[in-house]
Motif scaffolding. Structure first.
Motif, PDB file in Angstrom:
ATOM      1  N   CYS A  64       8.559  -1.599   9.645  1.00 44.60           N
ATOM      2  CA  CYS A  64       7.488  -0.556   9.806  1.00 44.60           C
ATOM      3  C   CYS A  64       6.617  -1.002  10.981  1.00 44.60           C
ATOM      4  O   CYS A  64       6.260  -0.175  11.670  1.00 44.60           O
TER       5      CYS A  64
ATOM      6  N   PRO B   4      -0.012  12.822  10.893  1.00 42.45           N
ATOM      7  CA  PRO B   4       1.469  12.892  10.401  1.00 42.45           C
ATOM      8  C   PRO B   4       1.618  14.434   9.903  1.00 42.45           C
ATOM      9  O   PRO B   4       1.717  14.863   8.876  1.00 42.45           O
TER      10      PRO B   4
ATOM     11  N   LYS C   4       3.339   7.167  10.461  1.00 41.70           N
ATOM     12  CA  LYS C   4       3.647   6.751   9.207  1.00 41.70           C
ATOM     13  C   LYS C   4       5.115   6.710   9.101  1.00 41.70           C
ATOM     14  O   LYS C   4       5.994   7.226   9.404  1.00 41.70           O
TER      15      LYS C   4
ATOM     16  N   SER D 154       8.186   5.149   5.736  1.00 41.34           N
ATOM     17  CA  SER D 154       8.687   4.951   4.807  1.00 41.34           C
ATOM     18  C   SER D 154      10.178   4.263   4.925  1.00 41.34           C
ATOM     19  O   SER D 154      10.968   5.430   5.094  1.00 41.34           O
TER      20      SER D 154
END
Length: 140
Positions: A28, A46, A83, A85
């Motif tokens: 990340c 985002p 962002k 994940s």
């Protein structure tokens, strides 16, 4: 030292050093560091999400393929992410990510550097004092 990234000097190209407590976080921060080299992350919101799946033969190849996929998405769709994940299946060397960001508008976003590719030059993911580290060089 907490997790993060920082730019490093390189003769012809640009590079970043990344570090974190686990491998997913390292990937990340590598993506965030690359994006920060391309344009100001403070300007990115985002607004849209995208799922990404990448495969590799080892962690270094997986990291290069992950970052090159993000470069490809930027080149084709003008989308940059702020962002991330993700999960990495280290047994099968598969990365599955959900990334959020927006389409770059050259009137509101200043592109700092156009990155062409992530290189294998000197790339080695290692664990030092309980933290993962990598130095990544980008072809510009």
């Amino acid at each position: 030292m907490k997790a993060g990234f920082e730019p490093i000097e390189h003769a012809a190209d640009i590079g970043i050093k990344v570090w974190s407590k686990n491998i997913e976080e390292l990937f990340c921060y590598a993506a965030a560091g690359m994006s920060a080299a391309m344009l100001s992350l403070e300007e990115i919101k985002p607004l849209k999400s995208k799922s990404i799946v990448v495969k590799g033969n080892d962690l270094e190849e997986l990291l290069v393929d992950w970052l090159n996929e993000l470069i490809y998405i930027f080149a084709q769709e003008k989308m940059v992410f702020c962002k991330y994940s993700l999960k990495i299946d280290q047994k099968n060397m598969v990365l599955k990510a959900k990334c959020s960001g927006e389409v770059v508008d050259t009137q509101t976003h200043e592109v700092l550097t156009e990155i062409k590719a992530t290189t294998f030059s000197g790339l080695k993911i290692k664990k030092v004092n309980g933290k993962f580290q990598a130095t990544i060089i980008f072809d510009v």
